[in-house]
Design a protein around this motif. Structure first.
Motif, PDB file in Angstrom:
ATOM      1  N   UNK A 138     -26.185 -10.664 -36.369  1.00 43.14           N
ATOM      2  CA  UNK A 138     -26.908  -9.446 -36.691  1.00 43.14           C
ATOM      3  C   UNK A 138     -27.842  -9.020 -35.570  1.00 43.14           C
ATOM      4  N   UNK A 139     -28.707  -9.913 -35.147  1.00 40.76           N
ATOM      5  CA  UNK A 139     -29.705  -9.543 -34.145  1.00 40.76           C
ATOM      6  C   UNK A 139     -29.037  -9.243 -32.809  1.00 40.76           C
ATOM      7  N   UNK A 140     -28.116 -10.103 -32.391  1.00 40.86           N
ATOM      8  CA  UNK A 140     -27.414  -9.868 -31.142  1.00 40.86           C
ATOM      9  C   UNK A 140     -26.672  -8.541 -31.186  1.00 40.86           C
ATOM     10  N   UNK A 141     -25.919  -8.311 -32.265  1.00 42.59           N
ATOM     11  CA  UNK A 141     -25.177  -7.070 -32.380  1.00 42.59           C
ATOM     12  C   UNK A 141     -26.083  -5.853 -32.376  1.00 42.59           C
ATOM     13  N   UNK A 142     -27.189  -5.943 -33.096  1.00 38.53           N
ATOM     14  CA  UNK A 142     -28.106  -4.816 -33.165  1.00 38.53           C
ATOM     15  C   UNK A 142     -28.680  -4.478 -31.796  1.00 38.53           C
ATOM     16  N   UNK A 143     -29.088  -5.497 -31.052  1.00 38.57           N
ATOM     17  CA  UNK A 143     -29.695  -5.243 -29.749  1.00 38.57           C
ATOM     18  C   UNK A 143     -28.658  -4.842 -28.704  1.00 38.57           C
TER      19      UNK A 143
END
Length: 582
Positions: A117-122
């Motif tokens: 989630x965090x990697x994809x979002x950033x």
């Protein structure tokens, strides 16, 4: 963008409001959470009038034979009745809202059992997409690189993501990227999230010495025939060297990016997203709680093994088989994650038989002794373990370590194999005996079925990729996931692929004998997925006492052609009895 490069945003998120103490924030989060939390291990269904009654379309509970029922009632975020319309309508009061499905189909909320989630979002916020869906030829890709360089001041980083070496003409070498620009450091992150490529200036900015050796955890740098660095970057410990490329991530940017990512998930019918591997930096809990309190879907996380020492404070909230929400939010914690090998697409996953047309078998990130010690430590700390394994050699090591540490069907919760892509039949049989469950990246078949067959493994081995039907025959629960951003968010695409085994690139069927029924595919994104994050008694089926998480589809998936499943529109997504999309 490796997990280690972005993990510290949680500490920043926890500081979004200056002057707010941790205790005050947590109290506020507990009072303000908009979605009904997972309250505990048992439920008392109130019958003094329902808040909501759904009727007017097929309601598919995913229990037993999954025959549709006529109506479903909700009170206080929980399901209080499921069955015949006349019986459920007895719960109607003056304040009950009747939701007419108007022929649409209701299912348990979809769960993506493995995302980043965090990697994809950033990545969405900071990198430029250079993937196959936008640039199908190498010429088009290189022209875009040159155009970006021409429009960017010299010396500034050019960051790209989504590059697909199998579908976009092979690996990108340092010479290729130098040809695009020598005046800009260029970093291209592969879609598999285990590999990147950089030009000469990028390696200079990252201070990578010419004589650098291998790094712990499988990290290494590619070399040409003359043993010079060729621009390839493999695995997390090597990728971390390029953290200098990532611009400053403000709390506001990070928070918005993650919420926007979760809104995309909700629009695809996902009511829970499991982030498979988070590193603890700073106050992870407060940062993630801030996200979870405003999220349109539930959040579940597993922590990276490297965070073992920092994980102790989070055990008090429950994890594994005893997963419970944290202080009124919708966040739960499940397992400890170990990355056992790399990617088949770049031949860095460890196989017992060489890849096609060569002697390369890849290699595991840890040897048998190292992995056994790591898994033993996870077990000693009372966590389930989740091991990334794309190759069958790595799967052997993982199962040895799990059996030695846990035995079969441990009370700590389901031990998971992430991706579990290339396997042998006896390995799936062993998993069934141990109660170790796979989570398949079914988009491997959708995007790479033909490439796995023709470029990497040959027809026989490729036919066994993501062997879901083996699991059905053995009674072994499995899940299917997107691994987003390694593939696109979209649960129905996974379901369609599990049923049809059709590769989108050439339309061929890869491993027809591993196709499963629609019911088994839907269980993989509902009931089985809930079980793999420790929430099987609270989510995943439409039963009295469970939480009111629903996906409403414009069409009944049982009434459409299997090749049209992914074309069904998601009409609404409900979480805890609240409509979060549609």
């Amino acid at each position: 963008m490796c997990q280690g490069c972005v993990g510290n945003i949680f500490g920043s998120l926890g500081r979004m409001r200056s002057g707010v103490s941790r205790r005050k924030f947590l109290a506020a989060a507990a009072g303000a959470a908009s979605i009904a939390p997972l309250a505990g291990r048992s439920f008392a269904a109130s019958t003094d009038g329902a808040d909501l009654i759904f009727r007017g379309g097929p309601i598919i509970p995913m229990t037993g034979d999954s025959r549709a029922v006529e109506a479903l009632a909700v009170k206080d975020g929980q399901i209080v009745a499921v069955g015949a319309a006349d019986t459920v309508m007895d719960l109607k009061s003056a304040s009950t809202e009747i939701v007419d499905l108007d022929g649409r189909a209701m299912l348990p909320g979809f769960i993506d059992a493995h995302q980043h989630t965090v990697t994809g979002a950033l990545i969405n916020a900071l990198f430029v997409d250079c993937g196959y869906t936008k640039y199908k030829t190498r010429d088009a890709l290189m022209a875009m690189f040159r155009d970006r360089a021409a429009k960017t001041p010299a010396g500034e980083w050019l960051l790209f993501t989504g590059f697909d070496n199998l579908l976009q003409g092979g690996d990108l070498m340092m010479a290729d990227l130098d040809a695009a620009s020598k005046d800009h450091p260029i970093l291209v992150y592969y879609i598999n999230m285990h590999t990147a490529a950089g030009n000469g200036l990028a390696f200079a900015r990252a201070r990578i010495p010419a004589d650098i050796g291998d790094l712990p955890g499988g990290g290494r740098f590619g070399r040409d025939a003359a043993r010079k660095l060729d621009g390839m970057i493999y695995e997390e410990s090597a990728l971390k060297k390029f953290a200098v490329a990532i611009p400053k991530i403000t709390p506001e940017l990070a928070g918005k990016a993650v919420i926007d990512w979760l809104k995309i998930n909700a629009s695809h019918g996902n009511t829970l997203v499991h982030e498979a591997g988070v590193l603890v930096f700073g106050d992870l809990l407060e940062g993630y709680e801030r996200i979870a309190a405003g999220s349109p879907c539930r959040a579940s996380i597993s922590l990276m093994y490297d965070s073992m020492n920092e994980a102790e404070p989070y055990k008090q909230y429950g994890h594994g088989a005893q997963a419970t929400t944290i202080l009124g939010t919708t966040l739960t914690i499940y397992a400890m994650k170990i990355v056992g090998d790399g990617s088949n697409q770049t031949k860095s996953a460890a196989q017992t038989i060489p890849y096609l047309n060569g002697k390369d078998t890849g290699r595991p990130n840890f040897d048998a002794r190292q992995l056994a010690e790591m898994v033993g430590e996870v077990r000693a700390q009372g966590w389930p373990v989740s091991i990334h394994s794309n190759g069958d050699e790595t799967l052997d090591l993982a199962l040895d370590a799990i059996e030695n540490a846990y035995g079969a069907f441990p009370a700590t919760g389901v031990n998971r194999i992430e991706h579990c892509t290339i396997t042998r039949p006896e390995q799936i049989e062993r998993m069934a005996r141990l109660g170790v469950q796979p989570s398949f990246l079914m988009n491997h078949v959708y995007f790479y079925g033909a490439a796995y067959r023709d470029q990497l493994f040959g027809p026989e081995r490729a036919a066994r990729m993501d062997p879901a039907a083996d699991c059905v025959r053995l009674g072994l629960p499995f899940t299917i996931h997107t691994d987003a951003p390694c593939s696109n968010i979209g649960t129905l695409q996974l379901v369609q692929t599990a049923v049809t085994r059709k590769c989108s690139v050439d339309g061929s069927i890869v491993g027809a004998e591993q196709a499963v029924s629609l019911t088994d595919a839907l269980r993989a994104v509902t009931s089985h997925a809930a079980g793999q994050v420790g929430l099987g008694d609270q989510l995943g089926t439409l039963e009295t006492g469970k939480l009111a998480d629903f996906t409403i589809l414009e069409k009944d998936p049982y009434a459409v052609d299997p090749d049209a499943l992914m074309a069904i529109n998601v009409s609404q997504t409900w979480v805890g009895g609240r409509k979060m999309f549609g």
